[in-house]
Design a protein around this motif. Structure first.
Motif, PDB file in Angstrom:
ATOM      1  N   ASN A 139       0.776  -1.242   0.024  1.00  0.00           N
ATOM      2  CA  ASN A 139      -0.186  -0.121   0.052  1.00  0.00           C
ATOM      3  C   ASN A 139       0.846   1.292  -0.093  1.00  0.00           C
ATOM      4  N   CYS A 140       1.992   1.219  -0.763  1.00  0.00           N
ATOM      5  CA  CYS A 140       2.714   2.506  -0.982  1.00  0.00           C
ATOM      6  C   CYS A 140       3.494   2.193  -2.082  1.00  0.00           C
ATOM      7  N   LEU A 141       4.168   3.387  -2.617  1.00  0.00           N
ATOM      8  CA  LEU A 141       4.951   3.334  -3.855  1.00  0.00           C
ATOM      9  C   LEU A 141       6.404   3.267  -3.499  1.00  0.00           C
ATOM     10  N   LEU A 142       6.955   1.962  -3.676  1.00  0.00           N
ATOM     11  CA  LEU A 142       8.216   1.844  -2.985  1.00  0.00           C
ATOM     12  C   LEU A 142       9.320   2.031  -3.974  1.00  0.00           C
ATOM     13  N   PRO A 143      10.292   3.065  -3.653  1.00  0.00           N
ATOM     14  CA  PRO A 143      11.267   3.488  -4.665  1.00  0.00           C
ATOM     15  C   PRO A 143      12.281   2.128  -4.938  1.00  0.00           C
ATOM     16  N   GLY A 164       4.607  -0.496  -6.504  1.00  0.00           N
ATOM     17  CA  GLY A 164       3.694  -0.879  -5.371  1.00  0.00           C
ATOM     18  C   GLY A 164       2.579  -2.039  -5.401  1.00  0.00           C
ATOM     19  N   ARG A 165       2.700  -2.808  -4.598  1.00  0.00           N
ATOM     20  CA  ARG A 165       1.440  -3.473  -4.433  1.00  0.00           C
ATOM     21  C   ARG A 165       0.192  -2.963  -3.502  1.00  0.00           C
ATOM     22  N   PHE A 166      -0.993  -2.922  -3.884  1.00  0.00           N
ATOM     23  CA  PHE A 166      -2.149  -2.255  -3.125  1.00  0.00           C
ATOM     24  C   PHE A 166      -3.030  -3.154  -2.774  1.00  0.00           C
ATOM     25  N   SER A 167      -3.896  -3.148  -1.581  1.00  0.00           N
ATOM     26  CA  SER A 167      -5.184  -3.709  -1.311  1.00  0.00           C
ATOM     27  C   SER A 167      -6.288  -2.936  -1.797  1.00  0.00           C
ATOM     28  N   GLY A 168      -7.556  -3.432  -1.971  1.00  0.00           N
ATOM     29  CA  GLY A 168      -8.501  -2.576  -2.613  1.00  0.00           C
ATOM     30  C   GLY A 168      -8.836  -1.422  -1.638  1.00  0.00           C
ATOM     31  N   ALA A 172      -2.653   6.366  -2.383  1.00  0.00           N
ATOM     32  CA  ALA A 172      -1.087   6.724  -2.557  1.00  0.00           C
ATOM     33  C   ALA A 172      -1.095   8.073  -3.125  1.00  0.00           C
ATOM     34  N   ALA A 173       0.015   8.715  -2.964  1.00  0.00           N
ATOM     35  CA  ALA A 173       0.373  10.036  -3.894  1.00  0.00           C
ATOM     36  C   ALA A 173       1.757   9.835  -4.180  1.00  0.00           C
ATOM     37  N   GLU A 216      -5.697   5.154  -6.569  1.00  0.00           N
ATOM     38  CA  GLU A 216      -6.440   4.634  -5.540  1.00  0.00           C
ATOM     39  C   GLU A 216      -6.821   3.250  -6.366  1.00  0.00           C
ATOM     40  N   ALA A 217      -6.134   2.196  -5.373  1.00  0.00           N
ATOM     41  CA  ALA A 217      -6.549   0.669  -5.921  1.00  0.00           C
ATOM     42  C   ALA A 217      -7.873   0.354  -5.829  1.00  0.00           C
ATOM     43  N   LEU A 218      -8.482  -0.192  -6.997  1.00  0.00           N
ATOM     44  CA  LEU A 218      -9.628  -0.668  -6.906  1.00  0.00           C
ATOM     45  C   LEU A 218     -10.014  -2.201  -6.970  1.00  0.00           C
TER      46      LEU A 218
END
Length: 231
Positions: A139-143, A164-168, A172-173, A216-218
């Motif tokens: 749930n974040c954008l990992l450099p 990044g891997r995100f849950s529904g 993030a920005a 936003e992850a959907l």
């Protein structure tokens, strides 16, 4: 917007390539490079097979395995194994070539390759591997890495790769490091809303003139790659 159904397709018995930008025999006037980003291909290689890639321009080549590890070798004598959870960066001079091989006997591999065009004097060096763990940092954008290139005494360019891997419904920005750069988002898996645009697997989005981009992850286990690139 660069929609998945608009990508070019190159298919042989040994591999299949989906091209977001013009590449090889695929040409569409609406798919030119985005700044320095000239190639964004999603490749699948059959078990035990290889893909040969001649390099026609000086470029930084980025390889990101998505499914399965890949074996890399180039005409300059470099070899490596790039695993899932790693990205490889290599400055390849024009006229060189590299080969990506599927080391498995019964499984397909899938990976992304990106080319960023560079001034010819800067194309040298050995492959660099960068590890990242999107499972441990969800749930974040990992450099993954950033590269600053000093073109001359007055000019430098920077690009930054994040994933990044995100849950529904996670949000993030991304805040720009260089205001003059552009942003390119590519969805590997799932669905996102990015700057009020809906993107699914294989879709890309180019943004410029922004200081920050929101997403936003959907869907669950949604994965996105973000490249900040000089324009």
């Amino acid at each position: 917007m660069f929609l998945t159904e608009e990508r070019g397709v190159t298919e042989y018995d040994s591999y299949r390539t989906y091209s977001t930008f013009n590449f090889g025999k695929f040409y569409n006037s609406s798919k030119p490079p985005f700044g320095a980003l000239a190639v964004l291909n999603e490749d699948t290689i059959a078990p035990g097979k290889s893909m040969y890639m001649p390099v026609t321009v000086c470029a930084d080549v980025i390889l990101i395995p998505a499914v399965g590890d890949i074996e890399y070798a180039d005409s300059l004598g470099n070899t490596s194994v790039v695993q899932v959870g790693q990205a490889q960066l290599f400055s390849v001079p024009a006229g060189a070539s590299y080969t990506v091989t599927n080391p498995y006997s019964s499984a397909l591999i899938n990976f992304l390759q990106l080319w960023l065009i560079q001034p010819a004097p800067l194309c040298n060096g050995t492959p660099q591997l960068f590890a990242f763990d999107i499972e441990a940092s969800p749930n974040c954008l990992l450099p993954v890495f950033h590269k600053i290139q000093h073109i001359n005494a007055q000019t430098s360019a920077q690009y930054v790769l994040s994933i990044g891997r995100f849950s529904g419904r996670s949000e993030a920005a991304y805040t720009m490091n260089n205001p003059g750069n552009g942003l390119f988002f590519f969805v590997i898996e799932g669905a996102f809303e990015i700057q009020n645009r809906l993107l699914h697997n294989g879709d890309g989005l180019a943004l410029w003139g922004v200081e920050e981009a929101e997403l936003e992850a959907l869907s669950n286990n949604a994965v996105v790659v973000v490249l900040e690139t000089p324009l």
